[in-house]
Design an enzyme around this catalytic site. Structure first.
Site, PDB file in Angstrom:
ATOM      1  N   ASN A   1       0.850  -1.191   0.000  1.00  7.22           N
ATOM      2  CA  ASN A   1       0.000   0.000   0.000  1.00  7.22           C
ATOM      3  C   ASN A   1       0.887   1.244   0.000  1.00  7.22           C
ATOM      4  OD1 ASN A   1      -1.924   1.952   0.440  1.00  7.22           O
ATOM      5  ND2 ASN A   1      -2.263   1.428   2.593  1.00  7.22           N
TER       6      ASN A   1
ATOM      7  N   LYS B   1       0.051   4.291  -0.320  1.00  5.66           N
ATOM      8  CA  LYS B   1      -0.601   5.507   0.210  1.00  5.66           C
ATOM      9  C   LYS B   1      -0.339   6.706  -0.734  1.00  5.66           C
ATOM     10  CE  LYS B   1      -0.191   3.506   4.736  1.00  5.66           C
ATOM     11  NZ  LYS B   1      -0.208   3.684   6.169  1.00  5.66           N
TER      12      LYS B   1
ATOM     13  N   HIS C   1      -9.555   1.346   5.137  1.00  5.00           N
ATOM     14  CA  HIS C   1      -8.226   1.517   5.735  1.00  5.00           C
ATOM     15  C   HIS C   1      -8.316   2.501   6.901  1.00  5.00           C
ATOM     16  CE1 HIS C   1      -4.064   2.646   6.324  1.00  5.00           C
ATOM     17  NE2 HIS C   1      -3.763   1.487   5.757  1.00  5.00           N
TER      18      HIS C   1
ATOM     19  N   GLU D   1      -5.312  -4.732  11.067  1.00  2.39           N
ATOM     20  CA  GLU D   1      -4.346  -3.650  11.209  1.00  2.39           C
ATOM     21  C   GLU D   1      -4.666  -2.826  12.459  1.00  2.39           C
ATOM     22  OE1 GLU D   1      -2.281  -2.527   7.330  1.00  2.39           O
ATOM     23  OE2 GLU D   1      -4.100  -1.359   7.455  1.00  2.39           O
TER      24      GLU D   1
ATOM     25  N   GLY E   1       2.339   2.659  10.702  1.00  5.08           N
ATOM     26  CA  GLY E   1       3.289   3.741  10.473  1.00  5.08           C
ATOM     27  C   GLY E   1       4.012   4.177  11.739  1.00  5.08           C
TER      28      GLY E   1
ATOM     29  N   SER F   1       3.421  -1.616  10.601  1.00  3.60           N
ATOM     30  CA  SER F   1       4.881  -1.565  10.831  1.00  3.60           C
ATOM     31  C   SER F   1       5.617  -2.841  10.444  1.00  3.60           C
ATOM     32  CB  SER F   1       5.182  -1.201  12.291  1.00  3.60           C
ATOM     33  OG  SER F   1       4.688   0.082  12.585  1.00  3.60           O
TER      34      SER F   1
ATOM     35  N   GLY G   1       2.903  -0.854   4.384  1.00 11.15           N
ATOM     36  CA  GLY G   1       2.892   0.540   3.953  1.00 11.15           C
ATOM     37  C   GLY G   1       4.301   1.058   3.752  1.00 11.15           C
TER      38      GLY G   1
END
Ligand code: PGA
Length: 239
Positions: free
Chosen positions: A5, A7, A87, A160, A166, A202, A223
């Site tokens: 992903n 983003k 998300h 998630e 992140g 993460s 991510g």
């Protein structure tokens, strides 16, 4: 399966093309911003193409007066196969409700896209022991409209935890496993549904194997690490 992903990254098409070419592996899903979908789609030979979101209104027409939105039909026309729904960036930074997530999920499924439905608790909810409650509410609301015709439905769920995204602070593999087993049990019992469940939050190349060693964890939604070439090269060795 590894879902990358991106983003709101990268900034340029050149970078997107570079990243797509190293991510192009079997069992990977590359999920660029809408802007780069067409060109990334041209690069991918082994990986599948995904989108980060879709709009739910007017699904049969696939077009309309909805400034800034992208329809399922438009995505299909660019050979998109997967789409992220719900998300946490959208739920928690952009105020997307469980009900909107449910509409998007239905729209994706009706259009023949495979949704990657994200669920997970905030730090506060975790601290109050509400993880399972939140997961249950998010799944039940997302799937409620689909109950009568749920058979043969293609769906992927990503667990998630919001606080882990992140943050450089992943959930432990043991706790992620427990949550993922719960998701699978709930979907089997309430919806007669067997789904793949990914862990996200993460993940990087150093810890990916700690999750994938459990057969119940069917992959990862990645991510930040999916934007780094050396990380992508190491992570794709697992798939
Ligand atoms: P992260 O993001 O790997 O940067 O934590 C995961 C995600 O948001 O899907």
């Amino acid at each position: 399966m590894l879902a990358f992903n991106w983003k709101m990254n990268p900034e340029t098409l050149r970078e997107a093309i570079d990243l797509a070419s190293i991510s192009d592996c079997k069992n990977a899903v590359v999920i660029p911003p809408f802007l780069f979908i067409e060109e990334v789609g041209k690069i991918l030979k082994k990986a599948k193409l995904g989108a980060q979101d879709l709009f739910w209104e007017n699904p049969s027409a696939g077009k309309g007066a909805f400034t800034g939105e992208v329809s399922a039909k438009e995505l299909k026309n660019f050979c998109v196969e997967y789409v992220i729904v719900g998300h946490s960036d959208r739920r928690h930074k952009l105020g997307e409700s469980d009900e909107v997530v449910a509409k998007k999920l239905k729209t994706a499924l009706v259009a023949g896209l495979i949704p990657i439905l994200c669920v997970g608790e905030t730090r506060e909810e975790k601290e109050f022991g509400k993880r399972k409650e939140v997961i249950k509410r998010q799944l039940n609301t997302a799937l409620a409209n689909l109950k009568p015709k749920i058979k043969n439905l293609k769906l992927i769920v990503a667990y998630e935890p919001v606080w882990a995204i992140g943050a450089g602070d992943p959930e432990t593999p043991g706790n992620a496993l427990e949550a993922i087993k719960y998701i699978k049990k709930l979907l089997a019992e309430n919806f007669n549904l067997k789904v793949k469940v990914l862990y996200g939050g993460s993940v990087n190349s150093k810890i990916l194997g700690d999750y994938l060693k459990y057969k119940e964890i069917n992959g990862a939604l990645v991510g930040g690490a999916s934007l780094k070439k050396d990380e992508v090269e190491k992570m794709t060795q697992w798939i």
